[in-house]
Design a protein around this motif. Structure first.
Motif, mmCIF file in Angstrom:
data_model
loop_
_atom_site.group_PDB
_atom_site.id
_atom_site.type_symbol
_atom_site.label_atom_id
_atom_site.label_comp_id
_atom_site.label_asym_id
_atom_site.label_seq_id
_atom_site.Cartn_x
_atom_site.Cartn_y
_atom_site.Cartn_z
ATOM 1 N N VAL A 27 43.266 -19.446 33.730
ATOM 2 C CA VAL A 27 42.308 -21.022 33.306
ATOM 3 C C VAL A 27 41.310 -21.055 34.031
ATOM 4 C CG1 VAL A 27 42.535 -23.542 33.544
ATOM 5 C CG2 VAL A 27 44.657 -22.112 32.593
ATOM 6 N N LEU A 28 39.971 -21.683 33.807
ATOM 7 C CA LEU A 28 38.892 -21.636 34.502
ATOM 8 C C LEU A 28 38.572 -23.348 34.588
ATOM 9 C CD1 LEU A 28 36.197 -20.591 35.565
ATOM 10 C CD2 LEU A 28 35.209 -20.893 33.434
ATOM 11 N N GLY A 29 38.616 -23.591 36.056
ATOM 12 C CA GLY A 29 38.165 -25.006 36.209
ATOM 13 C C GLY A 29 36.714 -25.179 36.395
ATOM 14 N N VAL A 30 36.133 -25.956 35.742
ATOM 15 C CA VAL A 30 34.572 -26.189 35.645
ATOM 16 C C VAL A 30 34.072 -27.194 36.632
ATOM 17 C CG1 VAL A 30 32.387 -26.119 34.440
ATOM 18 C CG2 VAL A 30 34.615 -25.003 33.463
ATOM 19 N N ILE A 31 33.352 -26.853 37.688
ATOM 20 C CA ILE A 31 32.973 -27.938 38.671
ATOM 21 C C ILE A 31 31.499 -28.242 38.375
ATOM 22 C CG2 ILE A 31 32.569 -28.492 40.902
ATOM 23 C CD1 ILE A 31 35.015 -26.970 41.616
ATOM 24 N N HIS A 32 31.095 -29.384 38.275
ATOM 25 C CA HIS A 32 29.803 -30.036 38.044
ATOM 26 C C HIS A 32 29.426 -30.323 39.247
ATOM 27 C CE1 HIS A 32 26.358 -31.370 35.727
ATOM 28 N NE2 HIS A 32 26.705 -32.447 36.138
ATOM 29 N N ASN A 33 29.893 -31.443 40.019
ATOM 30 C CA ASN A 33 29.738 -31.876 41.426
ATOM 31 C C ASN A 33 31.218 -32.115 41.746
ATOM 32 O OD1 ASN A 33 30.259 -34.331 39.969
ATOM 33 N ND2 ASN A 33 28.263 -34.615 39.728
ATOM 34 N N VAL A 34 30.943 -32.914 43.182
ATOM 35 C CA VAL A 34 32.198 -33.158 43.909
ATOM 36 C C VAL A 34 32.841 -34.427 42.965
ATOM 37 C CG1 VAL A 34 33.060 -34.292 46.093
ATOM 38 C CG2 VAL A 34 31.444 -32.631 46.127
ATOM 39 N N THR A 35 32.069 -35.200 42.431
ATOM 40 C CA THR A 35 32.848 -36.220 41.371
ATOM 41 C C THR A 35 33.770 -35.800 40.634
ATOM 42 O OG1 THR A 35 30.899 -37.549 41.967
ATOM 43 C CG2 THR A 35 32.560 -38.377 40.129
ATOM 44 N N SER A 36 33.205 -34.632 39.996
ATOM 45 C CA SER A 36 33.992 -34.082 38.614
ATOM 46 C C SER A 36 35.105 -33.157 39.403
ATOM 47 C CB SER A 36 33.098 -33.301 37.790
ATOM 48 O OG SER A 36 32.584 -32.120 38.583
ATOM 49 N N ALA A 37 34.896 -32.513 40.361
ATOM 50 C CA ALA A 37 35.825 -31.890 41.122
ATOM 51 C C ALA A 37 37.197 -32.601 41.348
ATOM 52 C CB ALA A 37 35.370 -31.098 42.272
ATOM 53 N N THR A 38 37.058 -33.827 41.948
ATOM 54 C CA THR A 38 38.089 -34.448 42.321
ATOM 55 C C THR A 38 38.831 -34.764 41.311
ATOM 56 O OG1 THR A 38 36.747 -36.559 42.247
ATOM 57 C CG2 THR A 38 36.947 -35.621 44.331
ATOM 58 N N ARG A 39 38.292 -35.356 40.097
ATOM 59 C CA ARG A 39 39.258 -35.477 38.972
ATOM 60 C C ARG A 39 39.885 -34.146 38.164
ATOM 61 N NH1 ARG A 39 39.976 -39.385 34.648
ATOM 62 N NH2 ARG A 39 39.951 -40.639 36.746
ATOM 63 N N LEU A 40 39.151 -33.262 38.265
ATOM 64 C CA LEU A 40 39.359 -31.781 37.922
ATOM 65 C C LEU A 40 40.700 -31.382 38.436
ATOM 66 C CD1 LEU A 40 38.945 -29.405 36.020
ATOM 67 C CD2 LEU A 40 37.588 -28.363 37.909
ATOM 68 N N LEU A 41 40.807 -31.533 39.745
ATOM 69 C CA LEU A 41 42.118 -31.163 40.363
ATOM 70 C C LEU A 41 43.184 -32.051 40.120
ATOM 71 C CD1 LEU A 41 40.777 -30.265 44.139
ATOM 72 C CD2 LEU A 41 41.051 -28.933 41.960
ATOM 73 N N ASP A 42 42.833 -33.294 39.651
ATOM 74 C CA ASP A 42 44.081 -34.410 39.103
ATOM 75 C C ASP A 42 44.547 -33.707 37.842
ATOM 76 O OD1 ASP A 42 43.806 -36.220 40.967
ATOM 77 O OD2 ASP A 42 42.807 -37.638 39.776
ATOM 78 N N LEU A 43 43.712 -33.178 37.030
ATOM 79 C CA LEU A 43 44.127 -32.612 35.708
ATOM 80 C C LEU A 43 44.943 -31.246 35.755
ATOM 81 C CD1 LEU A 43 40.983 -33.065 33.296
ATOM 82 C CD2 LEU A 43 42.680 -34.853 34.227
ATOM 83 N N LEU A 44 44.375 -30.414 36.636
ATOM 84 C CA LEU A 44 44.969 -29.128 36.900
ATOM 85 C C LEU A 44 46.554 -29.174 37.626
ATOM 86 C CD1 LEU A 44 41.987 -27.082 37.634
ATOM 87 C CD2 LEU A 44 42.983 -27.287 35.442
ATOM 88 N N THR A 45 46.872 -30.582 38.116
ATOM 89 C CA THR A 45 48.384 -30.326 38.568
ATOM 90 C C THR A 45 49.254 -30.228 37.363
ATOM 91 O OG1 THR A 45 48.397 -32.949 38.151
ATOM 92 C CG2 THR A 45 47.540 -32.024 40.301
ATOM 93 N N VAL A 46 48.881 -30.249 36.171
ATOM 94 C CA VAL A 46 49.557 -29.791 35.158
ATOM 95 C C VAL A 46 50.609 -28.607 35.214
ATOM 96 C CG1 VAL A 46 48.738 -31.657 33.650
ATOM 97 C CG2 VAL A 46 48.113 -29.203 33.685
ATOM 98 N N PHE A 47 49.843 -27.670 36.034
ATOM 99 C CA PHE A 47 50.079 -26.315 36.311
ATOM 100 C C PHE A 47 51.043 -26.152 37.282
ATOM 101 C CE2 PHE A 47 46.154 -25.804 33.638
ATOM 102 C CZ PHE A 47 46.841 -25.347 32.580
#
Length: 609
Positions: A27-47
């Motif tokens: 899976v590729l997690g795509v980061i735009h800036n720190v704001t998006s990165a914090t939410r992205l890690l929330d979503l990736l906890t599904v794995f």
């Protein structure tokens, strides 16, 4: 230097022998800036817990707020691929919490999710005048979802059913790809509420104190950009013993200017007690669960705070930046604006009284999520469907926010900050107007207490003096005195001090010498306090009267400086010949502490060991 043929060991196509675990999907997690990165890690906890799935990360390089990403990734040890390497590889799934950048270049089914509380802001990449349509909500229009006539994401994640109608208006071709899963951040906040006491303790908030969260998004019309004086006003107006104030600053504001610069601008406020956590962690979420009220703007934190039922005010609000028909637009119409003329505490009290039953607020916050508590489960189901893997058998539920540990330590000053101290006699000992003075000023007026044995009860309100002096306008204090610590570096406070407290304990003949030294250094001072090793306090008036004071049950706030201010107030009320007990509160509904005062007369001999 990177070798030309180098690939990350976890990247697709890398030699299998390089890896210790053999995942089945990448899976590729795509980061735009720190704001998006914090939410992205929330979503990736599904794995979490699934060894079949390897996640790697990349950054689009399209955000002007790129600072902080490298530090964010390094602190969390994210396996990172350069963008040009990521777009040359094929992944089984990509997840992005922003629409910026060339997402169409990624070779993978893409799940696109919001990085805030739904889709509330208007944002366009077009130059002014380029096209006839007004920009809709960022993330719900064809401008952000379609490239060369093709839909970019394979799945568009929504948090509430109401967003379907706005997606239909902005990009009808994306409707078949829409999935309403709920809001994982709101779920975590609600799951964290039972741990309010733990969060408050970690933030240094006592049970008898209130925590006010000041929330600022980014941009000129944010709270920090348009109403930055509110930070100073809150610290100046709200008694520091009754309130703690925390500023939750948006990552784009923090990294756009630089964390050092933000802290530098707010240094006087930090000295006055402001809590300023870095924005990349979870402290802002813990603070919302710990808070008693908020002042916000048009950022997502404001909507989350209102969704938790906190009473609040708007310190700023950019109507032009908010998407029409969004929950944020409804919230902006429902929340009161901060009045520049009414006391802030009164406005917060009114909000606490009226807002719980306001139907407009209820309607706005009800649109944060359509599936409370279910976002992680619904999102996991979607992700595993795309990956063509069976879901893990164990159920998934929102996990409470961790207890904050990322508050930067504030260097401890050798002197306490100067204070304006307001004292109100609430009962006992002849509550009423003061009639006497300290240091020999009259003590026989008509308001002398008729029952000198009744304990006086005092309510003490203390304010950081520099903040109070800088805030304009500021409600006047009633008969406040100035209290400083010995060695106060600013002459304006050292010379104006009514009460001075020595920094370290002294005993025996050193007490009299230290007292004389402090009276000389502070010509306006009427009372000097010298701590004792056993927790008591020697107190001396300029006229030469000596006292010994001690607390029955010392607490965190019964410091020598408070002892000095209480004594000063009692001598103003009763005169120099007073001794006895006094009950002290820092908040109107707080439990009192008892201070016992014994008058030792004008002879310093009793202080000898």
């Amino acid at each position: 230097m990177r070798e030309p043929n180098h690939v990350h060991p976890a990247a697709p196509g890398a030699p299998a022998r390089w890896l210790t675990v053999a995942p089945e999907r990448t899976v590729l997690g795509v980061i735009h800036n720190v704001t998006s990165a914090t939410r992205l890690l929330d979503l990736l906890t599904v794995f979490d817990g699934d060894r079949r799935v390897q996640t790697v990360f990349t950054r689009t390089g399209s955000s002007p707020f790129a600072d902080g990403i490298a530090e964010f990734a390094a602190a969390r040890e994210l396996p990172f691929l350069p963008w040009d390497e990521a777009v040359k590889s094929e992944f089984d799934l990509a997840v992005s919490t922003s629409r910026g950048g060339d997402l169409h270049s990624i070779s993978a089914p893409l799940i696109g999710a919001p990085h805030g509380a739904g889709y509330n802001k208007r944002l366009s990449s077009r130059e002014p005048g380029a096209g006839s349509r007004e920009p809709g909500a960022f993330g719900l229009t064809a401008e952000w979802l379609v490239h060369d006539g093709e839909l970019i994401p394979s799945a568009v994640v929504l948090s509430h059913e109401e967003q379907l109608a706005r997606l239909r208006d902005g990009c009808p071709e994306a409707l078949p790809a829409a999935h309403v899963v709920g809001d994982p951040c709101m779920d975590r906040l609600r799951a964290s509420l039972p741990f309010r006491a733990e969060y408050r303790a970690a933030l240094g908030v006592r049970p008898d104190q209130r925590l006010l969260v000041l929330s600022s998004t980014w941009g000129r019309h944010s709270l920090l950009g348009a109403a930055g004086d509110l930070v100073l006003r809150a610290l100046a107006e709200l008694p520091s013993d009754s309130y703690r104030v925390l500023a939750a600053v948006h990552p784009n504001a923090w990294y756009g200017h630089g964390g050092w610069q933000v802290r530098s601008w707010l240094r006087p406020h930090l000295d006055a007690g402001l809590l300023l956590p870095p924005p990349a962690g979870d402290t802002w979420r813990a603070a919302l669960c710990a808070a008693d009220a908020f002042i916000g703007d048009h950022g997502s934190v404001t909507l989350y705070a209102a969704g938790l039922g906190l009473p609040g005010l708007l310190g700023a609000f950019d109507t032009e930046a908010v998407a029409a028909g969004s929950p944020m637009a409804a919230l902006g119409a429902a929340l009161p604006r901060v009045s520049p003329t009414r006391p802030l505490a009164a406005q917060l009290e009114l909000a606490a009284r009226d807002q719980p039953t306001d139907p407009r607020l209820g309607a706005a916050t009800s649109q944060i999520t359509s599936h409370p508590g279910e976002a992680s489960a619904r999102l996991r189901r979607l992700c595993y469907r795309v990956l063509a893997l069976d879901e893990p058998a164990a159920p998934i539920a929102p996990w409470p926010v961790g207890v904050p540990q990322d508050l930067p330590p504030t260097p401890r000053s050798p002197v306490e900050r100067p204070l304006f101290v307001e004292v109100r006699v609430t009962s006992g000992g002849g509550a009423g107007e003061p009639d006497g003075g300290v240091g020999g000023v009259g003590a026989t007026g008509p308001n002398r207490p008729t029952d000198p044995t009744a304990p006086t009860e005092l309510l003490i309100r203390r304010h950081p003096a520099p903040a109070r002096a800088a805030a304009t306008p500021c409600p006047a204090l009633t008969d406040a005195h100035v209290a400083v610590t010995a060695g106060e570096p600013e002459a304006r406070w050292a010379l104006a001090a009514d009460v001075v407290t020595a920094r370290a304990p002294a005993a025996g003949p050193h007490v009299a010498a230290l007292t004389a030294e402090l009276f000389t250094a502070h010509p306006g001072c009427a009372l000097v306090a010298v701590p004792q090793e056993d927790g008591g306090c020697h107190l001396h008036t300029r006229s030469g009267t000596f006292y010994l004071a001690s607390w029955d049950s010392p607490r965190a706030w019964t410091a020598p400086s408070l002892t000095a201010s209480v004594m000063y107030a009692c001598l103003l009320q009763h005169g120099d010949d007073w001794e006895g007990d006094v009950l002290v509160r820092l908040t109107p509904d707080g439990a009192p502490a008892r201070l016992r005062v014994r008058r030792l007369g004008a002879d310093p001999v009793p202080y000898s060991n």
